[in-house]
Design an enzyme around this catalytic site. Structure first.
Site, PDB file in Angstrom:
ATOM      1  N   ARG A 173      -7.215  -0.073  -6.568  1.00 21.75           N
ATOM      2  CA  ARG A 173      -7.273   1.059  -5.620  1.00 21.75           C
ATOM      3  C   ARG A 173      -7.590   2.329  -6.422  1.00 21.75           C
ATOM      4  O   ARG A 173      -6.700   2.929  -7.025  1.00 21.75           O
ATOM      5  CB  ARG A 173      -5.923   1.255  -4.887  1.00 21.75           C
ATOM      6  CG  ARG A 173      -5.347   0.128  -4.074  1.00 21.75           C
ATOM      7  CD  ARG A 173      -5.995  -0.149  -2.728  1.00 21.75           C
ATOM      8  NE  ARG A 173      -6.305   0.925  -1.843  1.00 21.75           N
ATOM      9  CZ  ARG A 173      -5.528   1.364  -0.835  1.00 21.75           C
ATOM     10  NH1 ARG A 173      -4.353   0.825  -0.629  1.00 21.75           N
ATOM     11  NH2 ARG A 173      -5.942   2.333  -0.029  1.00 21.75           N
ATOM     12  N   ARG A 203       0.850  -1.184   0.000  1.00 24.10           N
ATOM     13  CA  ARG A 203       0.000   0.000   0.000  1.00 24.10           C
ATOM     14  C   ARG A 203       0.889   1.239   0.000  1.00 24.10           C
ATOM     15  O   ARG A 203       2.107   1.136   0.094  1.00 24.10           O
ATOM     16  CB  ARG A 203      -0.969  -0.016   1.200  1.00 24.10           C
ATOM     17  CG  ARG A 203      -0.384  -0.606   2.416  1.00 24.10           C
ATOM     18  CD  ARG A 203      -0.239   0.229   3.665  1.00 24.10           C
ATOM     19  NE  ARG A 203      -0.238   1.627   3.537  1.00 24.10           N
ATOM     20  CZ  ARG A 203       0.861   2.366   3.637  1.00 24.10           C
ATOM     21  NH1 ARG A 203       2.063   1.814   3.776  1.00 24.10           N
ATOM     22  NH2 ARG A 203       0.797   3.672   3.562  1.00 24.10           N
ATOM     23  N   ASN A 228      -5.734  12.440   0.429  1.00 27.86           N
ATOM     24  CA  ASN A 228      -4.795  11.632   1.211  1.00 27.86           C
ATOM     25  C   ASN A 228      -5.615  10.855   2.243  1.00 27.86           C
ATOM     26  O   ASN A 228      -6.839  10.978   2.324  1.00 27.86           O
ATOM     27  CB  ASN A 228      -3.739  12.519   1.883  1.00 27.86           C
ATOM     28  CG  ASN A 228      -2.611  11.711   2.499  1.00 27.86           C
ATOM     29  OD1 ASN A 228      -2.049  10.829   1.850  1.00 27.86           O
ATOM     30  ND2 ASN A 228      -2.297  11.961   3.758  1.00 27.86           N
ATOM     31  N   LYS A 229      -4.931  10.060   3.023  1.00 27.21           N
ATOM     32  CA  LYS A 229      -5.586   9.178   3.992  1.00 27.21           C
ATOM     33  C   LYS A 229      -6.651   9.913   4.805  1.00 27.21           C
ATOM     34  O   LYS A 229      -6.452  11.047   5.232  1.00 27.21           O
ATOM     35  CB  LYS A 229      -4.514   8.589   4.916  1.00 27.21           C
ATOM     36  CG  LYS A 229      -4.987   7.637   5.975  1.00 27.21           C
ATOM     37  CD  LYS A 229      -5.874   6.519   5.471  1.00 27.21           C
ATOM     38  CE  LYS A 229      -5.266   5.706   4.367  1.00 27.21           C
ATOM     39  NZ  LYS A 229      -6.258   4.857   3.660  1.00 27.21           N
ATOM     40  N   ASP A 265      -2.341  10.883  -2.256  1.00 26.09           N
ATOM     41  CA  ASP A 265      -2.700   9.805  -3.189  1.00 26.09           C
ATOM     42  C   ASP A 265      -3.078  10.342  -4.553  1.00 26.09           C
ATOM     43  O   ASP A 265      -2.923   9.650  -5.566  1.00 26.09           O
ATOM     44  CB  ASP A 265      -3.828   8.954  -2.612  1.00 26.09           C
ATOM     45  CG  ASP A 265      -3.253   8.036  -1.554  1.00 26.09           C
ATOM     46  OD1 ASP A 265      -3.068   8.500  -0.413  1.00 26.09           O
ATOM     47  OD2 ASP A 265      -2.929   6.886  -1.888  1.00 26.09           O
ATOM     48  N   GLN A 305      -2.054   2.765   9.985  1.00 25.14           N
ATOM     49  CA  GLN A 305      -0.766   2.802   9.273  1.00 25.14           C
ATOM     50  C   GLN A 305       0.284   3.616  10.027  1.00 25.14           C
ATOM     51  O   GLN A 305       1.472   3.341   9.936  1.00 25.14           O
ATOM     52  CB  GLN A 305      -0.951   3.399   7.863  1.00 25.14           C
ATOM     53  CG  GLN A 305      -1.703   2.507   6.896  1.00 25.14           C
ATOM     54  CD  GLN A 305      -3.170   2.857   6.846  1.00 25.14           C
ATOM     55  OE1 GLN A 305      -3.756   3.250   7.849  1.00 25.14           O
ATOM     56  NE2 GLN A 305      -3.791   2.713   5.690  1.00 25.14           N
ATOM     57  N   ALA A 310       0.791   5.221  -2.049  1.00 24.38           N
ATOM     58  CA  ALA A 310       0.634   5.571  -3.468  1.00 24.38           C
ATOM     59  C   ALA A 310       1.787   5.108  -4.369  1.00 24.38           C
ATOM     60  O   ALA A 310       1.564   4.457  -5.392  1.00 24.38           O
ATOM     61  CB  ALA A 310       0.451   7.084  -3.582  1.00 24.38           C
TER      62      ALA A 310
END
Ligand code: MRU
Length: 374
Positions: free
Chosen positions: A120, A86, A269-270, A259, A218, A88
Site C-alpha cells: 500500500r 486496512r 486521506n481516503k 494516511d 468503509q 493506516a
C-alpha cells in the site's frame, strides 16, 4: 445471536478456549484500561499468536465477524494488499508483524521487506513500522518484540489522541467523518473517532454523520458497525450529502484520519476527503485531521510528493453486500465494458485544515515542521 457469534465461538472453540477466555488473556497482555469492544468483548484489529498474525477479516464486515490467521509474511502482505486489513495504523502494525514473521521464517529479509513495503504505497505507517523492525531487530525474538511494541504504541497514541481531541467534542456536537479511521484502522480506539468514543463514554451527547465512502464503503460498512458496537448515535449518508447538511447548519465539525501528512501540512486521506474539507471551509465549519505522529512524513515536502495508490477498477464496478435472504455477494453497478478510475486517496491542502490532532497535541498544519522535526 447471529451466525457472527456462532462463527467466533467455533473458531475459538477449535483452539480449546472460549471467546471470553481468549479476550481476557488478550486484555491482560496490555496495560491500558479501555479498549474497543465487539458485543462487549475487547479486541484489537490485529495481533500475533505464535508465528501467525491474526486479523479481523474486514471485507466480511458488517455482516460477518471472522478472524483470519496469516501463516507467513507473504500471506500477511497479501492481506494488506487486498485490504483484508486496512487503515493506516493497522497496516503499520500488521506490516511490523509481517516483518517479524519473515525473521521467524528465516527468509531473505530484504526481499521480505520489499514484498511488504510495496503493498500500500500511500500509508506512511507501513514503511515506518517496517523500517523500525528492520533497524532494531537482530533476531526473530527481537523482531517479534519490536512489532509488539509498535502495535502497543499505536494503542497508546490513539488513547492520547482521544484525550487531546476531547475538548473539540462538547455535548451536543454533530461531527462528520469520512472513511473508517476507527479501531479497525488503528489497532484500537482509532484516530478520528477516538475523541468521539471518549466523549460518548463520558456521557456526552454526540452525533456523527458517517460518509458511506465509495468505492469500498468503509464508512457504511465499518465505521457504522464500530459505532453500533459502542452505541454512538450516527447516520450513514451518501458521500454527496455532506454539503447539504453542512449548509443547513447540521454539522459542527469534521474529523477525518490520515494516511500520510506532508511537512507543509498537506494531508493524504481516503478519496473524497478533499471535497469535504473544501465544503467545510465554504460553510465555516472547522476541519480536523487526527493521526499519530508516525503518519507525518517529513521527507514529503508537500502533498505533491505523496504517492497516490491507484486500485483495481473493479472496486468501482462492483459493490459487495448481503441480500435480504442473507446471501453475501457482489453486484455490478456499472455497464459492462465501461472503464473506471479508482484513486484510493486524495490530498487536502493544508489551507483547509483547522488543526492536526496528534498524541502530542493539536498542531496547526503550518507548524508541523517546528513541532515534529525528525
Ligand atoms: O484504503 P483504506 O481503507 O486503508 O483507507 C483508510 C483511510 O483513509 C483512513 O482514514 C486512514 O488510513 C486513517 S486510519 C487511522
Amino acid at each position: 445471536m447471529g451466525s457472527f457469534w456462532v462463527f467466533y465461538d467455533q473458531y475459538m472453540g477449535s483452539k480449546g478456549r472460549s471467546g471470553a477466555e481468549a479476550c481476557g488473556e488478550f486484555a491482560a497482555s496490555v496495560t491500558l484500561l479501555l479498549h474497543m469492544k465487539v458485543r462487549g468483548k475487547e479486541y484489537r484489529a490485529v495481533w500475533m499468536k505464535g508465528r501467525d498474525v491474526v486479523v479481523i477479516n474486514q471485507p466480511l464486515l458488517p455482516h460477518r465477524f471472522e478472524l483470519l490467521r496469516l501463516k507467513n509474511h507473504r500471506e500477511t502482505a497479501r492481506a494488506i494488499k487486498t485490504m483484508i486489513v486496512r487503515g493506516a495504523g493497522t497496516i503499520g502494525a500488521t506490516a511490523g508483524y509481517g516483518m517479524a514473521q519473515a525473521y521467524l521464517e528465516g527468509v531473505d529479509l530484504d526481499r521480505a521487506y520489499r514484498t511488504l513495503v510495496e503493498t500500500r504505497p500511500t500509508a506512511a505507517d507501513l514503511k515506518h513500522a517496517l523500517d523500525r523492525v528492520r533497524a532494531r531487530a537482530t533476531s526473530a525474538k527481537e523482531a517479534v518484540a519490536e512489532a509488539e511494541a509498535i502495535a502497543d504504541e499505536y494503542v497508546e497514541r490513539a488513547e492520547e489522541i482521544a484525550r487531546v481531541g476531547l475538548p473539540l467534542v462538547p455535548s451536543g456536537s454533530r461531527v462528520l467523518t469520512h472513511c473508517n479511521a476507527g479501531w479497525l484502522a488503528l489497532v484500537d480506539w482509532g484516530s478520528a473517532p477516538a475523541p468521539i468514543y471518549l466523549a460518548h463514554r463520558k456521557g456526552r451527547k454526540v452525533f456523527v454523520w458517517v460518509d458511506e465512502t465509495r468505492p469500498r464503503n468503509q464508512g457504511a460498512n465499518l465505521t457504522s458497525w464500530e459505532f453500533l458496537q459502542e452505541g454512538v448515535p450516527h447516520k450513514i449518508i451518501a458521500d454527496n450529502a455532506g454539503g447539504l447538511y453542512m449548509r443547513r447548519g447540521e454539522v459542527d465539525l469534521c474529523i477525518v484520519g490520515a494516511d500520510r501528512i506532508a511537512a507543509n501540512g498537506d494531508v493524504a486521506n481516503k478519496i473524497g476527503t478533499y471535497q469535504k474539507a473544501v465544503l467545510a471551509r465554504e460553510n465555516g465549519i472547522p476541519f480536523y485531521v487526527a493521526a499519530p505522529s508516525s503518519t507525518i512524513d517529513m521527507k514529503c515536502r508537500s502533498g505533491d510528493d505523496i504517492p497516490i495508490e491507484e486500485r483495481d477498477e473493479d472496486e468501482v464496478h462492483y459493490i459487495s453486500g448481503q441480500t435480504n435472504g442473507k446471501k453475501s455477494g457482489r453486484v455490478r453497478v456499472t455497464p459492462r465494458g465501461a472503464a473506471a478510475g479508482n484513486p484510493a486517496f486524495d490530498v487536502t491542502p493544508a489551507k483547509y485544515i483547522t488543526g492536526i490532532i496528534t498524541e502530542r497535541g493539536i498542531v496547526k498544519p503550518g507548524e508541523l515542521r517546528k513541532q515534529f522535526r525528525k
